[in-house]
Design a protein around this motif. Structure first.
Motif, PDB file in Angstrom:
ATOM      1  N   ARG A 433       9.481  23.277  -8.187  1.00  0.00           N
ATOM      2  CA  ARG A 433       9.380  21.944  -8.761  1.00  0.00           C
ATOM      3  C   ARG A 433       9.061  20.907  -7.688  1.00  0.00           C
ATOM      4  O   ARG A 433       9.367  21.079  -6.511  1.00  0.00           O
ATOM      5  CB  ARG A 433      10.689  21.578  -9.471  1.00  0.00           C
ATOM      6  N   ALA A 434       8.449  19.826  -8.124  1.00  0.00           N
ATOM      7  CA  ALA A 434       8.063  18.741  -7.213  1.00  0.00           C
ATOM      8  C   ALA A 434       8.972  17.536  -7.397  1.00  0.00           C
ATOM      9  O   ALA A 434       9.429  17.239  -8.506  1.00  0.00           O
ATOM     10  CB  ALA A 434       6.619  18.332  -7.473  1.00  0.00           C
ATOM     11  N   ARG A 435       9.206  16.858  -6.292  1.00  0.00           N
ATOM     12  CA  ARG A 435       9.910  15.574  -6.302  1.00  0.00           C
ATOM     13  C   ARG A 435       8.935  14.584  -5.680  1.00  0.00           C
ATOM     14  O   ARG A 435       8.852  14.451  -4.464  1.00  0.00           O
ATOM     15  CB  ARG A 435      11.215  15.659  -5.526  1.00  0.00           C
ATOM     16  N   ALA A 436       8.161  13.898  -6.529  1.00  0.00           N
ATOM     17  CA  ALA A 436       6.988  13.164  -6.066  1.00  0.00           C
ATOM     18  C   ALA A 436       7.098  11.669  -6.353  1.00  0.00           C
ATOM     19  O   ALA A 436       7.474  11.260  -7.456  1.00  0.00           O
ATOM     20  CB  ALA A 436       5.731  13.705  -6.750  1.00  0.00           C
ATOM     21  N   LEU A 437       6.739  10.888  -5.338  1.00  0.00           N
ATOM     22  CA  LEU A 437       6.656   9.436  -5.492  1.00  0.00           C
ATOM     23  C   LEU A 437       5.193   9.029  -5.323  1.00  0.00           C
ATOM     24  O   LEU A 437       4.596   9.247  -4.271  1.00  0.00           O
ATOM     25  CB  LEU A 437       7.502   8.733  -4.438  1.00  0.00           C
ATOM     26  N   PHE A 438       4.599   8.472  -6.359  1.00  0.00           N
ATOM     27  CA  PHE A 438       3.252   7.906  -6.255  1.00  0.00           C
ATOM     28  C   PHE A 438       3.361   6.516  -5.643  1.00  0.00           C
ATOM     29  O   PHE A 438       4.098   5.669  -6.143  1.00  0.00           O
ATOM     30  CB  PHE A 438       2.582   7.842  -7.626  1.00  0.00           C
ATOM     31  N   LEU A 439       2.620   6.294  -4.553  1.00  0.00           N
ATOM     32  CA  LEU A 439       2.695   5.052  -3.807  1.00  0.00           C
ATOM     33  C   LEU A 439       1.311   4.405  -3.786  1.00  0.00           C
ATOM     34  O   LEU A 439       0.383   4.922  -3.168  1.00  0.00           O
ATOM     35  CB  LEU A 439       3.185   5.331  -2.383  1.00  0.00           C
ATOM     36  N   LEU A 440       1.184   3.261  -4.468  1.00  0.00           N
ATOM     37  CA  LEU A 440      -0.113   2.611  -4.649  1.00  0.00           C
ATOM     38  C   LEU A 440      -0.245   1.347  -3.817  1.00  0.00           C
ATOM     39  O   LEU A 440       0.662   0.505  -3.786  1.00  0.00           O
ATOM     40  CB  LEU A 440      -0.339   2.242  -6.125  1.00  0.00           C
ATOM     41  N   ASP A 441      -1.373   1.226  -3.171  1.00  0.00           N
ATOM     42  CA  ASP A 441      -1.780   0.002  -2.485  1.00  0.00           C
ATOM     43  C   ASP A 441      -2.209  -1.006  -3.555  1.00  0.00           C
ATOM     44  O   ASP A 441      -3.109  -0.738  -4.340  1.00  0.00           O
ATOM     45  CB  ASP A 441      -2.941   0.345  -1.545  1.00  0.00           C
ATOM     46  N   VAL A 442      -1.541  -2.170  -3.607  1.00  0.00           N
ATOM     47  CA  VAL A 442      -1.927  -3.204  -4.576  1.00  0.00           C
ATOM     48  C   VAL A 442      -2.334  -4.485  -3.842  1.00  0.00           C
ATOM     49  O   VAL A 442      -2.043  -5.590  -4.277  1.00  0.00           O
ATOM     50  CB  VAL A 442      -0.796  -3.482  -5.601  1.00  0.00           C
ATOM     51  N   SER A 443      -3.044  -4.318  -2.739  1.00  0.00           N
ATOM     52  CA  SER A 443      -3.550  -5.478  -2.009  1.00  0.00           C
ATOM     53  C   SER A 443      -4.746  -6.082  -2.736  1.00  0.00           C
ATOM     54  O   SER A 443      -5.307  -5.469  -3.657  1.00  0.00           O
ATOM     55  CB  SER A 443      -3.948  -5.066  -0.589  1.00  0.00           C
ATOM     56  N   ASP A 444      -5.153  -7.265  -2.320  1.00  0.00           N
ATOM     57  CA  ASP A 444      -6.247  -7.987  -2.975  1.00  0.00           C
ATOM     58  C   ASP A 444      -7.541  -7.189  -3.029  1.00  0.00           C
ATOM     59  O   ASP A 444      -8.328  -7.325  -3.968  1.00  0.00           O
ATOM     60  CB  ASP A 444      -6.507  -9.318  -2.245  1.00  0.00           C
ATOM     61  N   SER A 445      -7.774  -6.384  -2.000  1.00  0.00           N
ATOM     62  CA  SER A 445      -9.041  -5.651  -1.943  1.00  0.00           C
ATOM     63  C   SER A 445      -9.203  -4.662  -3.086  1.00  0.00           C
ATOM     64  O   SER A 445     -10.310  -4.214  -3.372  1.00  0.00           O
ATOM     65  CB  SER A 445      -9.158  -4.908  -0.611  1.00  0.00           C
ATOM     66  N   MET A 446      -8.115  -4.341  -3.757  1.00  0.00           N
ATOM     67  CA  MET A 446      -8.176  -3.385  -4.863  1.00  0.00           C
ATOM     68  C   MET A 446      -8.768  -3.998  -6.129  1.00  0.00           C
ATOM     69  O   MET A 446      -9.045  -3.289  -7.095  1.00  0.00           O
ATOM     70  CB  MET A 446      -6.782  -2.831  -5.164  1.00  0.00           C
ATOM     71  N   VAL A 447      -8.943  -5.312  -6.146  1.00  0.00           N
ATOM     72  CA  VAL A 447      -9.464  -5.958  -7.360  1.00  0.00           C
ATOM     73  C   VAL A 447     -10.644  -6.876  -7.067  1.00  0.00           C
ATOM     74  O   VAL A 447     -11.009  -7.698  -7.904  1.00  0.00           O
ATOM     75  CB  VAL A 447      -8.352  -6.766  -8.066  1.00  0.00           C
ATOM     76  N   GLN A 448     -11.256  -6.731  -5.930  1.00  0.00           N
ATOM     77  CA  GLN A 448     -12.302  -7.671  -5.556  1.00  0.00           C
ATOM     78  C   GLN A 448     -13.645  -7.384  -6.210  1.00  0.00           C
ATOM     79  O   GLN A 448     -14.464  -8.280  -6.366  1.00  0.00           O
ATOM     80  CB  GLN A 448     -12.461  -7.695  -4.027  1.00  0.00           C
ATOM     81  N   GLU A 449     -13.903  -6.133  -6.578  1.00  0.00           N
ATOM     82  CA  GLU A 449     -15.206  -5.823  -7.161  1.00  0.00           C
ATOM     83  C   GLU A 449     -15.221  -6.208  -8.644  1.00  0.00           C
ATOM     84  O   GLU A 449     -14.187  -6.224  -9.312  1.00  0.00           O
ATOM     85  CB  GLU A 449     -15.538  -4.334  -6.985  1.00  0.00           C
ATOM     86  N   PRO A 450     -16.399  -6.547  -9.191  1.00  0.00           N
ATOM     87  CA  PRO A 450     -16.494  -6.893 -10.613  1.00  0.00           C
ATOM     88  C   PRO A 450     -16.355  -5.654 -11.494  1.00  0.00           C
ATOM     89  O   PRO A 450     -16.495  -4.524 -11.029  1.00  0.00           O
ATOM     90  CB  PRO A 450     -17.899  -7.497 -10.730  1.00  0.00           C
ATOM     91  N   GLY A 451     -16.097  -5.877 -12.767  1.00  0.00           N
ATOM     92  CA  GLY A 451     -16.014  -4.769 -13.710  1.00  0.00           C
ATOM     93  C   GLY A 451     -14.726  -3.973 -13.547  1.00  0.00           C
ATOM     94  O   GLY A 451     -13.646  -4.527 -13.321  1.00  0.00           O
ATOM     95  N   LEU A 452     -14.850  -2.652 -13.637  1.00  0.00           N
ATOM     96  CA  LEU A 452     -13.693  -1.774 -13.521  1.00  0.00           C
ATOM     97  C   LEU A 452     -13.248  -1.737 -12.063  1.00  0.00           C
ATOM     98  O   LEU A 452     -13.920  -1.181 -11.198  1.00  0.00           O
ATOM     99  CB  LEU A 452     -14.047  -0.364 -14.001  1.00  0.00           C
ATOM    100  N   THR A 453     -12.106  -2.339 -11.760  1.00  0.00           N
ATOM    101  CA  THR A 453     -11.649  -2.465 -10.379  1.00  0.00           C
ATOM    102  C   THR A 453     -11.091  -1.152  -9.847  1.00  0.00           C
ATOM    103  O   THR A 453     -10.750  -0.235 -10.606  1.00  0.00           O
ATOM    104  CB  THR A 453     -10.558  -3.539 -10.267  1.00  0.00           C
ATOM    105  N   LYS A 454     -10.971  -1.067  -8.521  1.00  0.00           N
ATOM    106  CA  LYS A 454     -10.372   0.108  -7.909  1.00  0.00           C
ATOM    107  C   LYS A 454      -8.920   0.282  -8.371  1.00  0.00           C
ATOM    108  O   LYS A 454      -8.457   1.408  -8.567  1.00  0.00           O
ATOM    109  CB  LYS A 454     -10.445   0.001  -6.384  1.00  0.00           C
ATOM    110  N   LEU A 455      -8.224  -0.834  -8.559  1.00  0.00           N
ATOM    111  CA  LEU A 455      -6.834  -0.731  -9.004  1.00  0.00           C
ATOM    112  C   LEU A 455      -6.756  -0.121 -10.395  1.00  0.00           C
ATOM    113  O   LEU A 455      -5.906   0.733 -10.669  1.00  0.00           O
ATOM    114  CB  LEU A 455      -6.164  -2.100  -8.981  1.00  0.00           C
ATOM    115  N   GLN A 456      -7.650  -0.542 -11.284  1.00  0.00           N
ATOM    116  CA  GLN A 456      -7.618   0.015 -12.633  1.00  0.00           C
ATOM    117  C   GLN A 456      -8.005   1.487 -12.625  1.00  0.00           C
ATOM    118  O   GLN A 456      -7.425   2.302 -13.350  1.00  0.00           O
ATOM    119  CB  GLN A 456      -8.555  -0.765 -13.559  1.00  0.00           C
ATOM    120  N   ARG A 457      -9.000   1.844 -11.801  1.00  0.00           N
ATOM    121  CA  ARG A 457      -9.370   3.262 -11.684  1.00  0.00           C
ATOM    122  C   ARG A 457      -8.184   4.079 -11.180  1.00  0.00           C
ATOM    123  O   ARG A 457      -7.927   5.195 -11.640  1.00  0.00           O
ATOM    124  CB  ARG A 457     -10.544   3.424 -10.718  1.00  0.00           C
ATOM    125  N   ALA A 458      -7.466   3.519 -10.202  1.00  0.00           N
ATOM    126  CA  ALA A 458      -6.313   4.217  -9.648  1.00  0.00           C
ATOM    127  C   ALA A 458      -5.226   4.388 -10.711  1.00  0.00           C
ATOM    128  O   ALA A 458      -4.605   5.456 -10.813  1.00  0.00           O
ATOM    129  CB  ALA A 458      -5.767   3.461  -8.448  1.00  0.00           C
TER     130      ALA A 458
END
Length: 623
Positions: A433-458
């Motif tokens: 079994r796994a004991r997993a923590l998903f850790l996401l970068d939510v800095s500004d650069s994750m939403v700077q592109e137009p349309g479907l952002t990197k944050l939303q893809r993540a």
């Protein structure tokens, strides 16, 4: 790592795991009747293909000599696309080069082989679906996985379709062994008396074995396996687990693999696994990095791989991604191939000619001519020089010395298709079994592109990935950024807890995440890896999955050197594997590589955001 695979699985749909191949035609070019009879036996008489099992003369009898054409056929050459596994791609390319070094004439044409490579399990699935989205001219004519296991799984998965042969022309052999640093082999006495498979698994379960033997500086017993869903060594490792648990590594076909008592024993065996990775090349890459740093024991005690990979490693050849190999000096400490006394499974590298409607008569004839060459004396010399045993079991003496090969093998029978499929389907239930923590970068650069952002893809990719956990896995979610000189935020948004109780909470909190400002990468990894280490559980694979698109960009304190030292220290006693995923073209790849390396985990490249789902899907097989 969860439920049984279904046809609708978003990252790894069932067809990825179900292999396919197709028929081999009856005639061989040029009237070479003896060679044709040797490799392509007569038809079964009922309209379906007979087993095309290349049966060479017994050991000691001469192989057939290659018979190239007197004059090469005319151009343009017949294109011959060959799809092979990652492990044997170099061998197949060498065979293709030797084949075309002599004149070939098939139906009045020359032949132009082109070799591509893919993980055996994934290639099997693509073949089963007839290579959707691939132009007909780019689809393979020949499929050459590294084990007949994938052909058997293919036939089982296609409902008994007679166009999919379960046997092929074997062109080379490589045993599945236990690879260990030589000093560890000596410490266990396995250089004098090899263990049984049961003894191997028992030793892996004794995490304090090195301390007991006076080598406490080696840390825990670190035992690695590849995924049985895509890798032959991983599939055969699972077969060995079932065999050891059931009392007979060669008797799997007679066992009730669904019996609750057997499944529980296999789960107990799998607890000795430190972690899984998609391919054995991943383990050997990290072992080499640890060897370069002066102590291979920091990463590896033992791993189940094919013996050819041991030869590669000992001569300084490794691959980070399983595709691109890098050559360097030999390691300071070579690996020793251990052949358990109760036998080993042998990868037989079978070749089949696919029977899709994109395979024309000329391609079929060219494929038969190439496969006929592969089992000639000249073709088998290429096989031996490439690190394999010939189809008659012969070895190149230099290869055998470098790879520490056994002179002879005690082969285990390959399980039938039903058993192979049953074991694959059981993997989510029996794996550690796994004991997993998903850790996401939510800095500004994750939403700077137009349309479907990197944050939303993540967010979308993580939501699909967590669907592969079972209720008994423990999963959580955290994110990191900060504003100005403020504290790291938002931190833990869904604490690590049994997945059956917090699946909904993870999905809801994931959807609520918003971009903030800076990227306190070092602080975030240090904090959450430290917290995971404090709550370390021996019976779980303790891990963090880090998704970041940038580099450490913050006024908060922290440095890579200090973080690496922390992760390396933890790995020695309470390993928290930090799998890093570089997301987007601006990601700090060297830093993310170092974080993964120091923690004993693997770095994954998703700098092309469109590949995020695919890469994360591969990553979750590594817990």
């Amino acid at each position: 790592m969860g439920r049984r695979r279904a046809a609708t699985d978003p990252i790894y749909p069932r067809w990825i795991w179900i292999a396919a191949a197709a028929t081999v035609a009856l005639l061989i070019v040029g009237g070479a009747l003896v060679l044709r009879t040797l490799i392509f036996p007569a038809d079964s008489g009922d309209g379906g293909p007979a087993a095309r099992n290349g049966t060479p003369p017994p050991a000691g009898e001469p192989l057939v000599q290659d018979a190239p054409a007197a004059v090469a056929g005319a151009s343009p050459c017949i294109p011959l696309n060959i799809l092979t596994s990652l492990e044997n791609a170099e061998m197949v390319r060498a065979l293709a080069a030797e084949y075309t070094a002599k004149p070939r004439n098939v139906d009045g044409k020359c032949v132009a082989p082109a070799v591509s490579q893919e993980r055996s399990g994934a290639a099997a699935g693509k073949a089963a679906a007839q290579f959707p989205g691939v132009p007909a001219g780019e689809r393979p004519t020949v499929w050459l996985p590294d084990s007949s296991a994938w052909l058997r799984i293919a036939g089982e998965g296609t409902g008994g379709n007679r166009s999919v042969p379960r046997e092929g022309t074997s062109v080379a052999r490589s045993a599945i062994v236990v690879a260990m640093p030589e000093t560890m082999v000596t410490a266990l006495g396995w250089d004098r008396q090899p263990p049984s498979w049961s003894e191997v698994f028992k030793m892996a379960g004794e995490q304090d074995v090195w301390e007991r033997l006076g080598h406490g500086d080696w840390g825990k017993f670190k035992f690695g396996k590849a995924s049985p869903l895509v890798s032959t060594s991983g599939l055969m490792a699972l077969a060995a687990s079932y065999g050891a648990a059931g009392g007979s590594v060669g008797g799997l076909d007679g066992m009730d693999l669904d019996a609750a008592s057997l499944v529980e024993k296999v789960r107990a065996v799998e607890l000795g696994t430190s972690h899984y990775m998609a391919t054995p090349e991943h383990f050997l890459w990290h072992a080499r990095e640890a060897d370069n740093a002066g102590n291979v024991s920091e990463f590896l005690s033992a791993v189940i791989v094919d013996e050819k990979s041991v030869w590669d490693y000992n001569r300084g050849v490794v691959s980070e991604d399983g595709t691109t190999k890098k050559s360097g000096p030999a390691p300071k400490e070579p690996l020793r191939a251990i052949y358990p006394v109760d036998g080993v499974h042998v990868a037989d590298n079978p070749a089949v000619v696919l029977g899709g409607d994109w395979v024309g008569n000329q391609q079929r004839l060219a494929a038969q001519d190439f496969l006929a060459f592969a089992v000639t004396e000249q073709g088998q010399r290429v096989v031996e020089a490439s690190g394999y045993r010939s189809v008659q079991g012969k070895l190149d003496s230099g290869v055998a010395k470098t790879g520490r090969y056994a002179e002879t093998l005690q082969p285990l029978p390959l399980p039938k298709a039903e058993a192979l499929v049953a074991m694959q389907d059981s993997f989510p239930e029996v794996r550690k079994r796994a004991r997993a923590l998903f850790l996401l970068d939510v800095s500004d650069s994750m939403v700077q592109e137009p349309g479907l952002t990197k944050l939303q893809r993540a967010k979308d990719a993580v939501l699909k990935a967590v669907d592969h956990f079972t209720g008994e896995d423990e999963v959580g979610l955290a994110a990191f950024s900060h504003e100005g000189d403020g504290p790291l935020q938002p931190g833990i948004v869904s604490p690590v807890a049994p997945f059956k109780t917090n699946k909904g909470d993870i999905a809801a909190k994931l959807n609520e995440l918003q971009a903030v400002e800076a990227t306190p990468l070092f602080e975030a990894v240090s904090r959450f890896a430290g917290d995971q280490a404090k709550e370390y559980k021996d019976t779980f694979i303790n891990t963090i999955v880090l998704l970041s698109d940038g580099k450490n960009d913050t006024r908060h304190p922290g440095d890579l050197g200090g973080l690496s030292e922390q992760l390396s220290h933890q790995y020695h006693s309470t390993p928290v594997l930090v799998f890093t995923l570089a997301y987007g073209p601006d990601a700090d790849v060297p830093t993310l590589r170092e974080i993964a390396r120091a923690s004993g985990a693997h770095y994954y490249d998703a700098t092309d955001p469109a590949r995020l789902g695919e890469v994360l899907g591969e990553l979750v097989t590594s817990f």
